[in-house]
Design a protein around this motif. Structure first.
Motif, mmCIF file in Angstrom:
data_model
loop_
_atom_site.group_PDB
_atom_site.id
_atom_site.type_symbol
_atom_site.label_atom_id
_atom_site.label_comp_id
_atom_site.label_asym_id
_atom_site.label_seq_id
_atom_site.Cartn_x
_atom_site.Cartn_y
_atom_site.Cartn_z
ATOM 1 N N GLY A 217 -10.848 14.313 2.413
ATOM 2 C CA GLY A 217 -10.091 13.341 3.190
ATOM 3 C C GLY A 217 -8.943 12.812 2.341
ATOM 4 N N ARG A 218 -8.016 12.136 3.007
ATOM 5 C CA ARG A 218 -6.826 11.682 2.291
ATOM 6 C C ARG A 218 -6.756 10.177 2.173
ATOM 7 N NH1 ARG A 218 -1.845 14.305 1.937
ATOM 8 N NH2 ARG A 218 -2.115 16.555 1.942
ATOM 9 N N LEU A 219 -6.275 9.742 1.034
ATOM 10 C CA LEU A 219 -5.874 8.343 0.903
ATOM 11 C C LEU A 219 -4.370 8.378 0.685
ATOM 12 C CD1 LEU A 219 -8.576 6.773 -1.475
ATOM 13 C CD2 LEU A 219 -8.418 6.584 1.003
ATOM 14 N N ASP A 220 -3.658 7.407 1.240
ATOM 15 C CA ASP A 220 -2.208 7.369 1.057
ATOM 16 C C ASP A 220 -1.866 7.197 -0.419
ATOM 17 O OD1 ASP A 220 -2.063 7.438 3.800
ATOM 18 O OD2 ASP A 220 -1.829 5.264 4.001
ATOM 19 N N LYS A 221 -0.630 7.514 -0.747
ATOM 20 C CA LYS A 221 -0.180 7.403 -2.147
ATOM 21 C C LYS A 221 -0.405 5.986 -2.687
ATOM 22 C CE LYS A 221 3.983 8.194 -4.899
ATOM 23 N NZ LYS A 221 5.394 8.601 -4.873
ATOM 24 N N VAL B 191 -15.232 2.416 4.853
ATOM 25 C CA VAL B 191 -14.965 0.970 4.797
ATOM 26 C C VAL B 191 -13.842 0.703 3.803
ATOM 27 C CG1 VAL B 191 -15.960 -1.321 4.428
ATOM 28 C CG2 VAL B 191 -17.402 0.526 5.348
ATOM 29 N N TYR B 192 -12.904 -0.129 4.232
ATOM 30 C CA TYR B 192 -11.740 -0.468 3.419
ATOM 31 C C TYR B 192 -11.675 -1.979 3.211
ATOM 32 C CZ TYR B 192 -10.136 4.212 4.573
ATOM 33 O OH TYR B 192 -10.045 5.572 4.716
ATOM 34 N N TYR B 193 -11.225 -2.364 2.020
ATOM 35 C CA TYR B 193 -10.852 -3.756 1.777
ATOM 36 C C TYR B 193 -9.330 -3.784 1.908
ATOM 37 C CZ TYR B 193 -9.263 -7.695 -0.972
ATOM 38 O OH TYR B 193 -8.605 -8.822 -1.379
ATOM 39 N N HIS C 6 -2.589 7.359 8.261
ATOM 40 C CA HIS C 6 -2.277 5.930 8.035
ATOM 41 C C HIS C 6 -3.071 5.028 8.983
ATOM 42 C CE1 HIS C 6 0.832 7.095 5.376
ATOM 43 N NE2 HIS C 6 1.843 7.145 6.199
ATOM 44 N N GLN C 7 -4.314 5.394 9.277
ATOM 45 C CA GLN C 7 -5.008 4.729 10.381
ATOM 46 C C GLN C 7 -5.116 3.209 10.246
ATOM 47 O OE1 GLN C 7 -8.195 6.643 12.254
ATOM 48 N NE2 GLN C 7 -8.937 4.797 13.262
ATOM 49 N N VAL C 8 -5.581 2.750 9.083
ATOM 50 C CA VAL C 8 -5.805 1.303 8.946
ATOM 51 C C VAL C 8 -4.470 0.555 9.051
ATOM 52 C CG1 VAL C 8 -6.631 -0.511 7.399
ATOM 53 C CG2 VAL C 8 -7.929 1.634 7.603
ATOM 54 N N LYS C 9 -3.451 1.078 8.381
ATOM 55 C CA LYS C 9 -2.137 0.416 8.426
ATOM 56 C C LYS C 9 -1.614 0.365 9.868
ATOM 57 C CE LYS C 9 -0.940 2.003 3.821
ATOM 58 N NZ LYS C 9 -0.328 3.127 3.110
ATOM 59 N N ARG C 10 -1.789 1.470 10.569
ATOM 60 C CA ARG C 10 -1.282 1.526 11.953
ATOM 61 C C ARG C 10 -2.112 0.661 12.892
ATOM 62 N NH1 ARG C 10 -1.612 7.382 13.085
ATOM 63 N NH2 ARG C 10 -0.354 7.159 14.957
ATOM 64 N N TYR D 36 -2.059 -4.304 0.891
ATOM 65 C CA TYR D 36 -2.870 -3.652 -0.145
ATOM 66 C C TYR D 36 -4.098 -3.041 0.527
ATOM 67 C CZ TYR D 36 -6.223 -3.089 -3.937
ATOM 68 O OH TYR D 36 -7.153 -2.569 -4.798
ATOM 69 N N LEU D 37 -4.464 -1.832 0.119
ATOM 70 C CA LEU D 37 -5.606 -1.160 0.756
ATOM 71 C C LEU D 37 -6.446 -0.436 -0.298
ATOM 72 C CD1 LEU D 37 -6.742 -0.604 3.620
ATOM 73 C CD2 LEU D 37 -5.385 1.495 3.667
ATOM 74 N N ARG D 38 -7.755 -0.657 -0.192
ATOM 75 C CA ARG D 38 -8.672 0.034 -1.121
ATOM 76 C C ARG D 38 -9.895 0.504 -0.337
ATOM 77 N NH1 ARG D 38 -9.750 -3.858 -4.964
ATOM 78 N NH2 ARG D 38 -11.769 -4.512 -4.197
HETATM 79 N N1 URA Z 1 -5.808 4.161 6.390
HETATM 80 C C1 URA Z 1 -4.564 4.053 5.874
HETATM 81 O O1 URA Z 1 -3.690 3.493 6.495
HETATM 82 N N2 URA Z 1 -4.332 4.570 4.665
HETATM 83 C C2 URA Z 1 -5.278 5.183 3.924
HETATM 84 O O2 URA Z 1 -4.999 5.627 2.800
HETATM 85 C C3 URA Z 1 -6.566 5.285 4.463
HETATM 86 C C4 URA Z 1 -6.805 4.770 5.711
#
Ligand code: URA
Length: 244
Positions: free
Chosen positions: A100-104, A132-134, A187-191, A202-204
């Motif tokens: 799976g991918r994490l953004d840069k 799960v993301y913080y 970019h799911q969480v950001k979107r 910030y995303l982790r």
């Molecule tokens: N969602 C995002 O927007 N970026 C990520 O890297 C992972 C999930």
């Protein structure tokens, strides 16, 4: 598999180096000297030695990395450093790839393996693997956002997300939240936050399929999964018994 491939993959140098070891009669298979690099061996059955050292062949590796910002989750990139570049050359021999991918600019948990079957299971949309993301988010995150995430939000391309959990940790000009999703859209969480008028600063990633980021790992470092982590990461085992 071929003996020269097995030895090269086990840290005995290039195929050329291995050929020279064989020529020097330093390699034995079941206590007989073998000089032919094309001989086929079965690492499960055959007892292979180089000098006095028994060769323990490892087919797969499973690494947990705490990905830093500025590094690409890919095996190669024309311009940026990749997560594979952070591995030692010994580990790079395994030809592993990120699952799976994490953004840069995203940090956190990244599984790196050469086990294609496990990678497939963890990324298959059918499996609903929880991630799960913080996140730190600009703007006051509200119960309304939590509700919207639970129902699914419509992204900029018209796609409606599956139900997601949003837990508000701190509500402020910059809010802190935990988001749990079972998909892996770009970019799911950001979107998802953009869909409710907010911006992720910030995303982790802190967990995936029950595998939890080892907080003692410094950014940019990694370690092998423990047997327990690996066992419960396999979706079938996880479904049956739950992560321990
Ligand atoms: N969602 C995002 O927007 N970026 C990520 O890297 C992972 C999930």
């Amino acid at each position: 598999m071929r003996l020269d491939k097995l030895l090269a993959n086990s840290g005995y140098g290039s195929r050329k180096d291995v050929k020279s070891l064989l020529k020097q009669k330093r390699v034995t298979v079941n206590d007989s000297v073998v000089k032919d690099s094309s001989v086929h061996v079965d690492p499960e059955i055959d007892f292979i030695k180089v000098g006095d050292h028994a060769v323990h062949y490892q087919k797969y590796i499973y690494l947990m990395m705490n990905k830093p910002k500025g590094v690409i989750s890919a095996t190669e990139d024309m311009k940026d450093k990749t997560v594979i570049d952070l591995l030692t050359t010994d580990l790079q021999r395994f030809k592993a790839f990120p699952v799976g991918r994490l953004d840069k600019d995203t940090e956190g948990l990244l599984l790196i393996t050469n086990d294609g079957e496990l990678a497939h299971q963890l990324t298959s949309p059918k499996k609903d693997i929880e991630k799960v993301y913080y996140a730190q988010v600009q703007g006051n995150v509200t119960e309304g956002d939590t509700e919207a995430f639970t129902k699914g939000v419509v992204l900029d391309d018209g796609y409606k997300t599956k139900p997601a959990q949003l837990r508000i940790l701190k509500r402020d000009a910059i809010s802190e939240v935990e988001v749990s999703i079972t998909e892996g859209k770009y970019h799911q969480v950001k979107r998802m936050f953009e869909a409710v008028g907010k911006k992720v600063m910030y995303l982790r990633r802190i967990s995936m399929g029950g595998l939890i980021l080892d907080e003692t790992l410094q950014l940019g470092t990694y370690r092998e999964l423990t047997e327990n982590e690996l066992y419960y990461l396999r979706p079938t085992n996880n479904e049956m018994e739950g992560f321990k």
